[in-house]
Design a protein around this motif. Sequence first.
Motif, PDB file in Angstrom:
ATOM      1  N   SER A  38       0.490  -1.837  -0.170  1.00 28.84           N
ATOM      2  CA  SER A  38      -0.203   0.715   0.475  1.00 28.84           C
ATOM      3  C   SER A  38       0.675   1.468  -0.220  1.00 28.84           C
ATOM      4  O   SER A  38       0.782   2.301  -0.666  1.00 28.84           O
ATOM      5  CB  SER A  38      -1.030   0.537   0.988  1.00 28.84           C
ATOM      6  OG  SER A  38      -0.008   0.277   2.161  1.00 28.84           O
ATOM      7  N   ARG A  39       1.813   0.905   0.377  1.00 25.66           N
ATOM      8  CA  ARG A  39       2.723   1.878   0.151  1.00 25.66           C
ATOM      9  C   ARG A  39       3.594   2.898  -1.165  1.00 25.66           C
ATOM     10  O   ARG A  39       3.699   3.689  -1.380  1.00 25.66           O
ATOM     11  CB  ARG A  39       4.828   2.310   1.117  1.00 25.66           C
ATOM     12  CG  ARG A  39       5.493   3.548   1.217  1.00 25.66           C
ATOM     13  CD  ARG A  39       6.924   3.235   2.406  1.00 25.66           C
ATOM     14  NE  ARG A  39       7.343   4.324   2.113  1.00 25.66           N
ATOM     15  CZ  ARG A  39       7.384   5.009   3.104  1.00 25.66           C
ATOM     16  NH1 ARG A  39       7.560   4.518   4.152  1.00 25.66           N
ATOM     17  NH2 ARG A  39       8.387   6.235   2.868  1.00 25.66           N
ATOM     18  N   CYS A  40       3.516   1.503  -1.576  1.00 26.96           N
ATOM     19  CA  CYS A  40       3.975   1.373  -3.008  1.00 26.96           C
ATOM     20  C   CYS A  40       3.091   2.491  -3.711  1.00 26.96           C
ATOM     21  O   CYS A  40       3.369   2.961  -4.492  1.00 26.96           O
ATOM     22  CB  CYS A  40       4.699   0.079  -3.690  1.00 26.96           C
ATOM     23  SG  CYS A  40       6.112  -0.048  -3.290  1.00 26.96           S
ATOM     24  N   GLU A  41       2.046   1.894  -3.437  1.00 25.30           N
ATOM     25  CA  GLU A  41       1.032   2.722  -4.357  1.00 25.30           C
ATOM     26  C   GLU A  41       0.097   3.621  -4.337  1.00 25.30           C
ATOM     27  O   GLU A  41       0.082   4.642  -4.959  1.00 25.30           O
ATOM     28  CB  GLU A  41      -0.235   1.527  -4.051  1.00 25.30           C
ATOM     29  CG  GLU A  41      -1.070   0.094  -4.590  1.00 25.30           C
ATOM     30  CD  GLU A  41      -1.368  -0.763  -3.919  1.00 25.30           C
ATOM     31  OE1 GLU A  41      -2.860  -0.098  -3.127  1.00 25.30           O
ATOM     32  OE2 GLU A  41      -1.879  -1.576  -3.827  1.00 25.30           O
ATOM     33  N   LEU A  42       0.302   4.501  -2.823  1.00 25.43           N
ATOM     34  CA  LEU A  42       0.661   5.534  -2.127  1.00 25.43           C
ATOM     35  C   LEU A  42       1.871   6.591  -2.694  1.00 25.43           C
ATOM     36  O   LEU A  42       1.079   7.526  -3.308  1.00 25.43           O
ATOM     37  CB  LEU A  42       0.265   5.421  -0.611  1.00 25.43           C
ATOM     38  CG  LEU A  42       0.972   7.301   0.059  1.00 25.43           C
ATOM     39  CD1 LEU A  42      -0.107   7.911  -0.509  1.00 25.43           C
ATOM     40  CD2 LEU A  42       1.138   6.905   1.112  1.00 25.43           C
ATOM     41  N   GLU A  43       2.434   6.335  -3.032  1.00 16.37           N
ATOM     42  CA  GLU A  43       4.089   6.714  -3.334  1.00 16.37           C
ATOM     43  C   GLU A  43       3.680   6.959  -5.144  1.00 16.37           C
ATOM     44  O   GLU A  43       3.753   8.163  -5.687  1.00 16.37           O
ATOM     45  CB  GLU A  43       5.403   5.653  -3.303  1.00 16.37           C
ATOM     46  CG  GLU A  43       5.701   6.131  -1.667  1.00 16.37           C
ATOM     47  CD  GLU A  43       7.035   5.246  -1.602  1.00 16.37           C
ATOM     48  OE1 GLU A  43       7.309   4.787  -2.717  1.00 16.37           O
ATOM     49  OE2 GLU A  43       7.427   5.238  -0.858  1.00 16.37           O
ATOM     50  N   GLN A  44       3.024   5.646  -5.760  1.00 24.38           N
ATOM     51  CA  GLN A  44       2.831   5.675  -7.110  1.00 24.38           C
ATOM     52  C   GLN A  44       1.642   6.657  -7.580  1.00 24.38           C
ATOM     53  O   GLN A  44       1.582   7.542  -8.651  1.00 24.38           O
ATOM     54  CB  GLN A  44       2.344   4.657  -8.180  1.00 24.38           C
ATOM     55  CG  GLN A  44       3.362   3.349  -7.990  1.00 24.38           C
ATOM     56  CD  GLN A  44       2.394   2.275  -8.482  1.00 24.38           C
ATOM     57  OE1 GLN A  44       1.590   1.882  -8.095  1.00 24.38           O
ATOM     58  NE2 GLN A  44       3.964   1.327  -8.493  1.00 24.38           N
ATOM     59  N   ALA A  45       0.639   6.686  -6.463  1.00 21.05           N
ATOM     60  CA  ALA A  45      -0.505   7.571  -6.925  1.00 21.05           C
ATOM     61  C   ALA A  45      -0.083   9.611  -6.095  1.00 21.05           C
ATOM     62  O   ALA A  45      -0.487  10.191  -7.271  1.00 21.05           O
ATOM     63  CB  ALA A  45      -1.315   7.557  -5.560  1.00 21.05           C
ATOM     64  N   ALA A  46       0.782   9.038  -5.797  1.00 18.07           N
ATOM     65  CA  ALA A  46       1.502  10.958  -5.518  1.00 18.07           C
ATOM     66  C   ALA A  46       2.381  11.300  -6.691  1.00 18.07           C
ATOM     67  O   ALA A  46       2.108  12.252  -6.956  1.00 18.07           O
ATOM     68  CB  ALA A  46       2.224  11.494  -4.027  1.00 18.07           C
ATOM     69  N   SER A  51       2.784  14.946 -10.911  1.00 12.11           N
ATOM     70  CA  SER A  51       3.151  15.376 -12.177  1.00 12.11           C
ATOM     71  C   SER A  51       2.224  15.782 -12.867  1.00 12.11           C
ATOM     72  O   SER A  51       1.789  16.460 -13.716  1.00 12.11           O
ATOM     73  CB  SER A  51       3.433  13.819 -12.652  1.00 12.11           C
ATOM     74  OG  SER A  51       3.506  13.791 -14.159  1.00 12.11           O
ATOM     75  N   SER A  52       0.789  15.490 -12.705  1.00 12.17           N
ATOM     76  CA  SER A  52      -0.264  15.525 -13.240  1.00 12.17           C
ATOM     77  C   SER A  52      -0.257  17.608 -12.870  1.00 12.17           C
ATOM     78  O   SER A  52      -0.932  18.501 -13.827  1.00 12.17           O
ATOM     79  CB  SER A  52      -1.761  14.990 -13.275  1.00 12.17           C
ATOM     80  OG  SER A  52      -2.705  15.743 -13.300  1.00 12.17           O
ATOM     81  N   ALA A  53      -0.245  17.765 -11.585  1.00  8.62           N
ATOM     82  CA  ALA A  53      -0.722  19.442 -10.980  1.00  8.62           C
ATOM     83  C   ALA A  53       0.604  19.979 -11.547  1.00  8.62           C
ATOM     84  O   ALA A  53       0.246  21.035 -11.910  1.00  8.62           O
ATOM     85  CB  ALA A  53      -0.559  18.984  -9.329  1.00  8.62           C
ATOM     86  N   PRO A  59      -8.632  20.209 -15.077  1.00 12.20           N
ATOM     87  CA  PRO A  59      -8.746  19.850 -13.773  1.00 12.20           C
ATOM     88  C   PRO A  59      -9.969  18.577 -13.446  1.00 12.20           C
ATOM     89  O   PRO A  59      -9.791  18.110 -12.451  1.00 12.20           O
ATOM     90  CB  PRO A  59     -10.409  20.846 -13.438  1.00 12.20           C
ATOM     91  CG  PRO A  59     -10.256  21.819 -14.813  1.00 12.20           C
ATOM     92  CD  PRO A  59      -9.365  20.788 -15.816  1.00 12.20           C
ATOM     93  N   GLU A  60      -9.867  18.129 -14.340  1.00 13.47           N
ATOM     94  CA  GLU A  60     -11.430  16.833 -14.318  1.00 13.47           C
ATOM     95  C   GLU A  60      -9.586  15.843 -14.069  1.00 13.47           C
ATOM     96  O   GLU A  60     -10.140  14.715 -13.024  1.00 13.47           O
ATOM     97  CB  GLU A  60     -11.398  16.172 -15.346  1.00 13.47           C
ATOM     98  CG  GLU A  60     -13.058  16.938 -15.459  1.00 13.47           C
ATOM     99  CD  GLU A  60     -13.938  17.000 -14.120  1.00 13.47           C
ATOM    100  OE1 GLU A  60     -13.859  15.939 -13.942  1.00 13.47           O
ATOM    101  OE2 GLU A  60     -14.608  18.024 -14.060  1.00 13.47           O
ATOM    102  N   LEU A  61      -8.806  15.675 -14.683  1.00 20.11           N
ATOM    103  CA  LEU A  61      -7.827  15.116 -14.775  1.00 20.11           C
ATOM    104  C   LEU A  61      -7.140  14.993 -13.163  1.00 20.11           C
ATOM    105  O   LEU A  61      -7.051  14.088 -12.397  1.00 20.11           O
ATOM    106  CB  LEU A  61      -6.725  15.113 -15.762  1.00 20.11           C
ATOM    107  CG  LEU A  61      -5.641  13.865 -16.021  1.00 20.11           C
ATOM    108  CD1 LEU A  61      -6.231  12.462 -15.872  1.00 20.11           C
ATOM    109  CD2 LEU A  61      -4.700  14.113 -16.801  1.00 20.11           C
ATOM    110  N   LEU A  62      -6.742  16.176 -12.723  1.00 22.36           N
ATOM    111  CA  LEU A  62      -6.142  16.833 -11.699  1.00 22.36           C
ATOM    112  C   LEU A  62      -7.296  16.025 -10.315  1.00 22.36           C
ATOM    113  O   LEU A  62      -6.832  15.676  -9.572  1.00 22.36           O
ATOM    114  CB  LEU A  62      -6.071  18.023 -11.454  1.00 22.36           C
ATOM    115  CG  LEU A  62      -5.414  18.277 -10.196  1.00 22.36           C
ATOM    116  CD1 LEU A  62      -3.558  17.894 -10.259  1.00 22.36           C
ATOM    117  CD2 LEU A  62      -4.971  20.416 -10.555  1.00 22.36           C
ATOM    118  N   LYS A  63      -8.588  16.305 -10.726  1.00 28.07           N
ATOM    119  CA  LYS A  63      -9.610  15.597  -9.478  1.00 28.07           C
ATOM    120  C   LYS A  63      -9.459  14.373  -9.612  1.00 28.07           C
ATOM    121  O   LYS A  63      -9.445  13.611  -8.645  1.00 28.07           O
ATOM    122  CB  LYS A  63     -10.925  16.811  -9.984  1.00 28.07           C
ATOM    123  CG  LYS A  63     -12.155  15.962  -8.852  1.00 28.07           C
ATOM    124  CD  LYS A  63     -13.264  15.952  -9.103  1.00 28.07           C
ATOM    125  CE  LYS A  63     -13.970  16.424  -8.532  1.00 28.07           C
ATOM    126  NZ  LYS A  63     -15.739  15.724  -8.760  1.00 28.07           N
TER     127      LYS A  63
END
Length: 142
Positions: A38-46, A51-53, A59-63
């Motif tokens: 789950s930490r790896c998943e968190l790092e990937q999501a972050a 990157s998107s930000a 705005p939809e992609l960022l959301k």
Amino acid sequence: RALNIHLDNKEKYIRETLAKIADLKENRADNKEDVKKSRCELEQAAEKYNSSASESTEPELLKKYSEELSRAEKRYHTKRRAYLKGVAEISILTCYVDCLKNIPAKVEAYDPELFRKTITKVIVKSTGKLAFYFVNGTKVTV
């Protein structure tokens, strides 16, 4: 008095608690792996979100990435809490077993350290009786 009643089944409680500790230790390895995953998943999501930000103005992609990051954070913290709770429970139960092993057959006087290591709570009933709840989950009413 409650502790002496509890000590009548001392060997049984030691055996049962050691079995519970063994189960918790077995689960601890699985829980630790879940935390890592789950930490790896968190790092990937972050990483996706950051990157998107910085690159996207959509705005939809960022959301979407923000929601994914939030879910990943929640999963990680839930898994981590479960793991730490298991580690703490192993420690408390191990202390309880060690304490029971070293208690003589009968306790003659109140010992606050012994009380702290074996009893989780005491409830005073309306009848004036006391319910003692032990670390291993048993209850004695006196």
